[in-house]
Write a protein that holds these residues in place. Structure first.
Motif, PDB file in Angstrom:
ATOM      1  N   UNK A  81       2.750   3.365 -10.727  1.00 15.05           N
ATOM      2  CA  UNK A  81       1.383   3.018 -11.152  1.00 15.05           C
ATOM      3  C   UNK A  81       1.253   2.733 -12.657  1.00 15.05           C
ATOM      4  N   UNK A  82       0.591   1.623 -12.904  1.00 15.57           N
ATOM      5  CA  UNK A  82       0.203   1.273 -14.270  1.00 15.57           C
ATOM      6  C   UNK A  82      -1.083   2.029 -14.592  1.00 15.57           C
ATOM      7  N   UNK A  83      -1.558   1.896 -15.812  1.00 13.21           N
ATOM      8  CA  UNK A  83      -2.795   2.573 -16.197  1.00 13.21           C
ATOM      9  C   UNK A  83      -3.966   2.166 -15.318  1.00 13.21           C
ATOM     10  N   UNK A  84      -4.129   0.854 -15.061  1.00 15.54           N
ATOM     11  CA  UNK A  84      -5.294   0.427 -14.276  1.00 15.54           C
ATOM     12  C   UNK A  84      -5.163   0.858 -12.812  1.00 15.54           C
ATOM     13  N   UNK A  85      -3.959   0.857 -12.293  1.00 15.58           N
ATOM     14  CA  UNK A  85      -3.764   1.336 -10.901  1.00 15.58           C
ATOM     15  C   UNK A  85      -4.056   2.838 -10.801  1.00 15.58           C
ATOM     16  N   UNK A  86      -3.660   3.553 -11.844  1.00 13.80           N
ATOM     17  CA  UNK A  86      -3.879   5.003 -11.857  1.00 13.80           C
ATOM     18  C   UNK A  86      -5.376   5.315 -11.894  1.00 13.80           C
ATOM     19  N   UNK A  87      -6.107   4.564 -12.706  1.00 13.54           N
ATOM     20  CA  UNK A  87      -7.559   4.769 -12.802  1.00 13.54           C
ATOM     21  C   UNK A  87      -8.224   4.447 -11.462  1.00 13.54           C
ATOM     22  N   UNK A  88      -7.789   3.364 -10.832  1.00 14.69           N
ATOM     23  CA  UNK A  88      -8.366   3.003  -9.523  1.00 14.69           C
ATOM     24  C   UNK A  88      -8.133   4.124  -8.516  1.00 14.69           C
ATOM     25  N   UNK A  89      -6.955   4.715  -8.557  1.00 20.16           N
ATOM     26  CA  UNK A  89      -6.648   5.788  -7.602  1.00 20.16           C
ATOM     27  C   UNK A  89      -7.515   7.025  -7.864  1.00 20.16           C
ATOM     28  N   UNK A  90      -7.672   7.428  -9.121  1.00 19.82           N
ATOM     29  CA  UNK A  90      -8.490   8.633  -9.343  1.00 19.82           C
ATOM     30  C   UNK A  90      -9.963   8.381  -9.019  1.00 19.82           C
ATOM     31  N   UNK A  91     -10.411   7.139  -9.198  1.00 17.41           N
ATOM     32  CA  UNK A  91     -11.809   6.846  -8.828  1.00 17.41           C
ATOM     33  C   UNK A  91     -11.986   7.029  -7.326  1.00 17.41           C
ATOM     34  N   UNK A  92     -11.006   6.533  -6.566  1.00 16.40           N
ATOM     35  CA  UNK A  92     -11.082   6.653  -5.110  1.00 16.40           C
ATOM     36  C   UNK A  92     -11.008   8.131  -4.696  1.00 16.40           C
ATOM     37  N   UNK A  93     -10.128   8.873  -5.371  1.00 14.60           N
ATOM     38  CA  UNK A  93     -10.006  10.311  -5.066  1.00 14.60           C
ATOM     39  C   UNK A  93     -11.336  11.020  -5.319  1.00 14.60           C
ATOM     40  N   UNK A  94     -11.967  10.665  -6.431  1.00 16.78           N
ATOM     41  CA  UNK A  94     -13.242  11.283  -6.779  1.00 16.78           C
ATOM     42  C   UNK A  94     -14.278  11.099  -5.681  1.00 16.78           C
ATOM     43  N   UNK A  95     -14.261   9.911  -5.070  1.00 18.53           N
ATOM     44  CA  UNK A  95     -15.221   9.651  -3.988  1.00 18.53           C
ATOM     45  C   UNK A  95     -14.860  10.412  -2.726  1.00 18.53           C
ATOM     46  N   UNK A  96     -13.572  10.381  -2.371  1.00 15.84           N
ATOM     47  CA  UNK A  96     -13.158  11.019  -1.114  1.00 15.84           C
ATOM     48  C   UNK A  96     -13.222  12.544  -1.190  1.00 15.84           C
ATOM     49  N   UNK A  97     -13.172  13.078  -2.384  1.00 13.11           N
ATOM     50  CA  UNK A  97     -13.171  14.542  -2.504  1.00 13.11           C
ATOM     51  C   UNK A  97     -14.580  15.115  -2.669  1.00 13.11           C
ATOM     52  N   UNK A  98     -15.553  14.427  -2.124  1.00 11.65           N
ATOM     53  CA  UNK A  98     -16.924  14.947  -2.000  1.00 11.65           C
ATOM     54  C   UNK A  98     -17.177  15.212  -0.521  1.00 11.65           C
ATOM     55  N   UNK A 149      -4.891  18.448  -8.623  1.00  5.64           N
ATOM     56  CA  UNK A 149      -4.372  17.928  -9.894  1.00  5.64           C
ATOM     57  C   UNK A 149      -3.584  16.654  -9.627  1.00  5.64           C
ATOM     58  N   UNK A 150      -3.571  15.771 -10.624  1.00  2.21           N
ATOM     59  CA  UNK A 150      -2.751  14.557 -10.518  1.00  2.21           C
ATOM     60  C   UNK A 150      -1.866  14.442 -11.756  1.00  2.21           C
ATOM     61  N   UNK A 151      -0.633  13.979 -11.533  1.00  2.00           N
ATOM     62  CA  UNK A 151       0.335  13.851 -12.622  1.00  2.00           C
ATOM     63  C   UNK A 151       0.806  12.406 -12.749  1.00  2.00           C
ATOM     64  N   UNK A 152       0.085  11.609 -13.563  1.00  2.00           N
ATOM     65  CA  UNK A 152       0.522  10.226 -13.796  1.00  2.00           C
ATOM     66  C   UNK A 152       1.643  10.156 -14.837  1.00  2.00           C
ATOM     67  N   UNK A 153       2.167   8.963 -15.046  1.00  2.32           N
ATOM     68  CA  UNK A 153       3.162   8.763 -16.112  1.00  2.32           C
ATOM     69  C   UNK A 153       2.493   9.039 -17.467  1.00  2.32           C
ATOM     70  N   UNK A 154       3.303   9.328 -18.475  1.00  2.00           N
ATOM     71  CA  UNK A 154       2.762   9.655 -19.800  1.00  2.00           C
ATOM     72  C   UNK A 154       1.765   8.595 -20.303  1.00  2.00           C
ATOM     73  N   UNK A 155       2.131   7.322 -20.111  1.00  3.45           N
ATOM     74  CA  UNK A 155       1.314   6.250 -20.698  1.00  3.45           C
ATOM     75  C   UNK A 155      -0.060   6.129 -20.046  1.00  3.45           C
TER      76      UNK A 155
END
Ligand code: PGA
Length: 255
Positions: free
Chosen positions: A18-35, A43-49
Motif C-alpha cells: 500500500x501507498x499512502x493514498x491506498x492506506x488512507x482509503x483502507x482506514x477510511x473504509x475500516x472506520x465505516x465498517x467498525x461502527x 490497530x493498523x501498521x502501515x509502512x513508515x512512509x
C-alpha cells in the motif's frame, strides 16, 4: 476468550503493501465498517512512509496506529533507520518488534529484539513482540524451547513498571502467509506457556493482564475458534488485513 480485564487486540500488519493514498482509503473504509465500535481494540501498521497520512486520516477514530519495526537508538548517525522518537512523534501507539520476517530476512537477533522492545517502552509506546518457531523446530519437538528462549531474551532487563504495556504475538513461522494456521488447541498450549513464562519474570498479576495475540494465516473463518481459546487475546493479521471486509470480519470475531 479473553477475560474482562484483557481487552482483545486485533492488529493489521500491512507489511510492504500500500501507498499512502491506498492506506488512507483502507482506514477510511475500516472506520465505516467498525461502527458500532467493536469489543476488540484495533490497530493498523502501515509502512513508515504512510504513518503520517494514516495518522491524520485516523483523527477522531478509535483505531490505533502501529509501526512495523524500529531502531533502538532515538537519534544519531544511523543512516536509513527510524527510531522510537520519530515513531512517537507521528503518533504511533504500538510498534511491532521481532517479526519473523525481520528475524529471518534481516537477521535480527534475540538481543536486537530486546533492544527494540525496550526502546519502544522507554518512549511511552507499547511493543508487540513477535515470537514463534519454524517448521523444522516444531518437527524436532523444540517449539516450546524456542519460544521460551525468545520470550526470555526479549524481556531481559525490562522494568516491571513498563512490562504492563507489552503485548506478545505468537506467530508460528510455518503459519505465516501459508494458509496453514495452528490448531486452536496448539495455539492455546503455547499461549499458556507464554503467559507462564511472563509470570515467572513479572508475577501472576501482570501475567494475567498480558495480551497474547495469535498470528499466522488468521482469516475470517478461523479467527473465532482461535480467539475463543482462554489465552488467545486477539490476532496479528497479515494478508487478511489488506482488505477492509476481511479484516473487520476478524475484528468482529472477538465481539
Ligand atoms: P499472515 O501474516 O496473516 O499473512 O499469515 C501474519 C503476520 O506476518 O503477522
Amino acid at each position: 476468550m479473553t477475560t474482562p480485564e484483557r481487552r482483545p487486540l486485533v492488529a493489521g500488519n500491512w507489511k510492504l503493501f500500500k501507498t499512502g493514498s491506498e492506506a488512507v482509503a483502507l482506514v477510511r473504509e475500516l472506520g465505516q465498517l467498525l461502527q458500532p465500535a467493536p469489543r476488540a481494540e484495533v490497530a493498523v501498521a502501515p509502512v513508515f512512509t504512510a504513518l503520517v497520512t494514516v495518522h491524520d486520516a485516523l483523527a477522531g477514530s478509535e483505531i490505533k496506529l502501529a509501526a512495523q519495526d524500529v531502531y533502538w537508538e532515538a537519534q544519531g548517525a544511523f543512516t536509513g533507520e527510524v527510531g522510537p522518537l520519530q515513531l512517537k512523534d507521528v503518533g504511533c501507539h504500538y510498534v511491532i518488534v521481532g517479526h519473523s520476517e525481520r528475524r529471518q530476512l534481516f537477521h535480527e537477533s534475540d538481543g536486537d529484539v530486546n533492544r527494540k522492545a525496550r526502546a519502544v517502552l522507554a518512549h511511552g509506546m507499547a511493543p508487540i513482540v513477535c515470537v514463534g518457531e519454524t517448521l523444522v523446530e516444531r518437527e524436532a519437538g523444540r517449539a516450546t524451547e524456542v519460544v521460551v528462549r525468545q520470550m526470555n531474551a526479549a524481556l531481559e532487563g525490562m522494568a516491571e513498571s513498563a512490562a504492563a504495556r507489552i503485548v506478545i504475538a505468537y506467530e508460528p513461522v510455518w503459519a505465516i502467509g501459508t494458509g496453514r494456521n495452528a490448531a486452536p488447541s496448539d495455539a492455546q498450549q503455547m499461549h499458556a506457556q507464554i503467559r507462564s513464562t511472563f509470570a515467572g519474570r513479572f508475577g501472576q498479576t501482570l501475567a494475567s493482564g498480558l495480551r497474547v495475540l495469535y498470528g499466522g494465516s488468521v482469516k475470517a473463518d478461523n479467527a473465532a475458534a482461535l480467539m475463543a481459546q482462554p489465552d488467545v487475546d486477539g490476532a496479528l493479521v497479515g494478508g487478511a488485513a489488506l482488505a477492509a471486509a476481511s479484516f473487520c470480519a476478524i475484528v468482529r470475531a472477538a465481539d
